[in-house]
Design a protein around this motif. Structure first.
Motif, PDB file in Angstrom:
ATOM      1  N   ALA A   3      10.510 -13.033 -55.057  1.00 34.22           N
ATOM      2  CA  ALA A   3      11.031 -14.389 -55.255  1.00 34.22           C
ATOM      3  C   ALA A   3      11.409 -14.615 -56.717  1.00 34.22           C
ATOM      4  O   ALA A   3      12.448 -15.208 -57.023  1.00 34.22           O
ATOM      5  N   ALA A   4      10.558 -14.127 -57.649  1.00 28.82           N
ATOM      6  CA  ALA A   4      10.871 -14.267 -59.065  1.00 28.82           C
ATOM      7  C   ALA A   4      12.095 -13.445 -59.443  1.00 28.82           C
ATOM      8  O   ALA A   4      12.941 -13.875 -60.235  1.00 28.82           O
ATOM      9  N   ARG A  52      21.124 -19.330 -69.338  1.00 30.77           N
ATOM     10  CA  ARG A  52      20.388 -18.084 -69.201  1.00 30.77           C
ATOM     11  C   ARG A  52      18.908 -18.374 -69.306  1.00 30.77           C
ATOM     12  O   ARG A  52      18.462 -19.075 -70.195  1.00 30.77           O
ATOM     13  N   SER A  53      18.143 -17.810 -68.374  1.00 34.19           N
ATOM     14  CA  SER A  53      16.692 -17.878 -68.436  1.00 34.19           C
ATOM     15  C   SER A  53      16.169 -16.467 -68.581  1.00 34.19           C
ATOM     16  O   SER A  53      16.316 -15.658 -67.682  1.00 34.19           O
ATOM     17  N   ASP A  54      15.593 -16.148 -69.746  1.00 34.88           N
ATOM     18  CA  ASP A  54      15.186 -14.776 -70.013  1.00 34.88           C
ATOM     19  C   ASP A  54      14.052 -14.320 -69.132  1.00 34.88           C
ATOM     20  O   ASP A  54      13.934 -13.155 -68.822  1.00 34.88           O
ATOM     21  N   ASP A  55      13.179 -15.222 -68.734  1.00 31.55           N
ATOM     22  CA  ASP A  55      12.050 -14.852 -67.901  1.00 31.55           C
ATOM     23  C   ASP A  55      11.920 -15.844 -66.757  1.00 31.55           C
ATOM     24  O   ASP A  55      12.121 -17.034 -66.933  1.00 31.55           O
ATOM     25  N   VAL A  56      11.586 -15.339 -65.600  1.00 29.73           N
ATOM     26  CA  VAL A  56      11.317 -16.187 -64.451  1.00 29.73           C
ATOM     27  C   VAL A  56       9.860 -16.025 -64.077  1.00 29.73           C
ATOM     28  O   VAL A  56       9.395 -14.915 -63.842  1.00 29.73           O
ATOM     29  N   ASP A  57       9.138 -17.132 -64.042  1.00 29.01           N
ATOM     30  CA  ASP A  57       7.706 -17.103 -63.811  1.00 29.01           C
ATOM     31  C   ASP A  57       7.434 -16.998 -62.322  1.00 29.01           C
ATOM     32  O   ASP A  57       7.776 -17.889 -61.551  1.00 29.01           O
ATOM     33  N   ALA A  58       6.800 -15.905 -61.904  1.00 30.36           N
ATOM     34  CA  ALA A  58       6.512 -15.712 -60.486  1.00 30.36           C
ATOM     35  C   ALA A  58       5.420 -16.651 -60.000  1.00 30.36           C
ATOM     36  O   ALA A  58       5.267 -16.863 -58.805  1.00 30.36           O
ATOM     37  N   GLN A  76      11.757 -24.658 -58.104  1.00 31.80           N
ATOM     38  CA  GLN A  76      12.244 -25.951 -58.547  1.00 31.80           C
ATOM     39  C   GLN A  76      13.070 -26.601 -57.443  1.00 31.80           C
ATOM     40  O   GLN A  76      13.427 -25.988 -56.446  1.00 31.80           O
ATOM     41  N   ALA A  77      13.401 -27.879 -57.654  1.00 28.78           N
ATOM     42  CA  ALA A  77      14.241 -28.585 -56.691  1.00 28.78           C
ATOM     43  C   ALA A  77      15.561 -27.854 -56.550  1.00 28.78           C
ATOM     44  O   ALA A  77      16.146 -27.413 -57.528  1.00 28.78           O
ATOM     45  N   GLY A  78      16.036 -27.732 -55.329  1.00 30.46           N
ATOM     46  CA  GLY A  78      17.281 -27.036 -55.082  1.00 30.46           C
ATOM     47  C   GLY A  78      17.089 -25.590 -54.698  1.00 30.46           C
ATOM     48  O   GLY A  78      18.028 -24.929 -54.311  1.00 30.46           O
ATOM     49  N   VAL A  79      15.887 -25.091 -54.804  1.00 24.22           N
ATOM     50  CA  VAL A  79      15.610 -23.705 -54.440  1.00 24.22           C
ATOM     51  C   VAL A  79      15.032 -23.653 -53.037  1.00 24.22           C
ATOM     52  O   VAL A  79      14.101 -24.372 -52.716  1.00 24.22           O
ATOM     53  N   ILE A  80      15.593 -22.800 -52.208  1.00 27.45           N
ATOM     54  CA  ILE A  80      15.071 -22.602 -50.864  1.00 27.45           C
ATOM     55  C   ILE A  80      14.554 -21.183 -50.786  1.00 27.45           C
ATOM     56  O   ILE A  80      15.311 -20.228 -50.831  1.00 27.45           O
ATOM     57  N   ALA A  81      13.261 -21.028 -50.718  1.00 24.71           N
ATOM     58  CA  ALA A  81      12.665 -19.701 -50.669  1.00 24.71           C
ATOM     59  C   ALA A  81      11.312 -19.787 -50.012  1.00 24.71           C
ATOM     60  O   ALA A  81      10.668 -20.827 -50.017  1.00 24.71           O
ATOM     61  N   VAL A 136      15.051 -10.152 -44.482  1.00 23.18           N
ATOM     62  CA  VAL A 136      16.123 -10.621 -45.358  1.00 23.18           C
ATOM     63  C   VAL A 136      16.231 -12.138 -45.347  1.00 23.18           C
ATOM     64  O   VAL A 136      16.414 -12.773 -46.374  1.00 23.18           O
ATOM     65  N   ALA A 137      16.119 -12.744 -44.176  1.00 28.62           N
ATOM     66  CA  ALA A 137      16.262 -14.195 -44.094  1.00 28.62           C
ATOM     67  C   ALA A 137      15.204 -14.905 -44.924  1.00 28.62           C
ATOM     68  O   ALA A 137      15.445 -15.958 -45.500  1.00 28.62           O
ATOM     69  N   THR A 138      14.008 -14.324 -44.995  1.00 26.87           N
ATOM     70  CA  THR A 138      12.937 -14.931 -45.779  1.00 26.87           C
ATOM     71  C   THR A 138      13.177 -14.748 -47.261  1.00 26.87           C
ATOM     72  O   THR A 138      12.859 -15.619 -48.060  1.00 26.87           O
ATOM     73  N   LEU A 139      13.758 -13.585 -47.637  1.00 31.11           N
ATOM     74  CA  LEU A 139      13.965 -13.304 -49.041  1.00 31.11           C
ATOM     75  C   LEU A 139      15.240 -13.924 -49.589  1.00 31.11           C
ATOM     76  O   LEU A 139      15.455 -13.926 -50.783  1.00 31.11           O
ATOM     77  N   SER A 140      16.105 -14.412 -48.731  1.00 30.55           N
ATOM     78  CA  SER A 140      17.331 -15.037 -49.213  1.00 30.55           C
ATOM     79  C   SER A 140      16.989 -16.295 -49.991  1.00 30.55           C
ATOM     80  O   SER A 140      16.096 -17.049 -49.629  1.00 30.55           O
ATOM     81  N   LEU A 141      17.716 -16.510 -51.070  1.00 32.29           N
ATOM     82  CA  LEU A 141      17.444 -17.647 -51.941  1.00 32.29           C
ATOM     83  C   LEU A 141      18.747 -18.385 -52.180  1.00 32.29           C
ATOM     84  O   LEU A 141      19.710 -17.804 -52.638  1.00 32.29           O
TER      85      LEU A 141
END
Length: 240
Positions: free
Chosen positions: A63-64, A24-30, A35-40, A11-16
């Motif tokens: 992650a996506a 709204r972003s219709d698709d998230v590219d795996a 991006q900056a600000g994302v911890i994953a 869980v700790a690894t998958l937490s974002l």
């Protein structure tokens, strides 16, 4: 139809934790780096076996998926963790993701349960905009159409409709609004109504909202056109 569980990292690894503005972003590219600000963190070593390769793929999809869920909330900080995810073959190209998770918004200490469904495009490596069910097991209470929370939900949804269909007139009328406790701080609000497109005709509309009672603000408002869909992911997962 084949259904297999997604192999999740701890869980700790998958937490974002993701810093984002409303939108709204219709698709998230795996395949796109965070991006900056994302911890994953998905995988730190090259896979050395078939099992490790499958786990690396699972981590990329997860992650996506987490990013797609987090992107639905009008909150600076959104933390998402997945509990379980099942994968079904939807087509030769697409996989349907069905599962449960928890999310934490802003400065809240409260984890909110949610269910979800989404499609994963194995060719483009993208996760579609997930359908979310926030909160579990609570009773829905009727809300007066004149209540402030019903009126502001309708206004927010109508604005979103107007932005999407900017080339034609559109108005939204809510006909049934219900509230469901989603923890001590948040209130889930579900509504149904009619979207009027003038000479183009009408369409049934389903509106979903999450209201922060402490800060007196909406943190999520989304809508779907058409009749209410089949029971969502939270119910499907619970019945396994």
């Amino acid at each position: 139809m084949r259904r297999t569980p997604l192999t999740l990292l701890p869980v700790a690894t998958l937490s974002l934790a993701i810093a984002l503005m409303a939108g709204r972003s219709d698709d998230v590219d795996a395949a796109t780096p965070p991006q900056a600000g994302v911890i994953a963190q998905a995988s730190v070593t090259a896979p050395g076996s078939r099992v490790e390769a499958e786990q690396a793929l699972d981590a990329t999809v997860a992650a996506a998926l987490i990013g797609a869920v987090a992107g639905q909330f009008d909150e600076k900080d959104v933390e998402v963790r997945l509990i379980d995810v099942d994968v079904e073959d939807a087509s030769l190209r697409d996989r349907q993701l069905i599962g449960r998770g928890e999310l934490r918004l802003g400065d809240s200490d409260e984890w909110i349960a949610f269910g979800f469904e989404a499609l994963y495009d194995t060719v483009e490596s993208v996760v579609s905009y997930p359908r979310l069910t926030v909160g579990e097991g609570a009773t829905a209470d009727p809300v007066s159409l004149d209540a402030s929370i019903a009126r502001t939900l309708g206004d927010r949804a109508e604005t979103a409709l107007t932005n999407e269909f900017s080339q034609q007139p559109v108005s939204l009328t809510l006909e049934d609004v219900r509230s469901i406790d989603a923890g001590g701080r948040y209130l889930r609000v579900e509504a149904s109504g009619t979207a009027d497109f003038g000479r183009e005709g009408n369409a049934a509309a389903q509106v979903h909202g999450l209201f922060d009672q402490q800060k007196d603000r909406w943190v999520r408002v989304s809508y779907e056109l058409g009749e209410a869909p089949a029971p969502w992911a939270a119910n499907r997962v619970a019945s396994r």
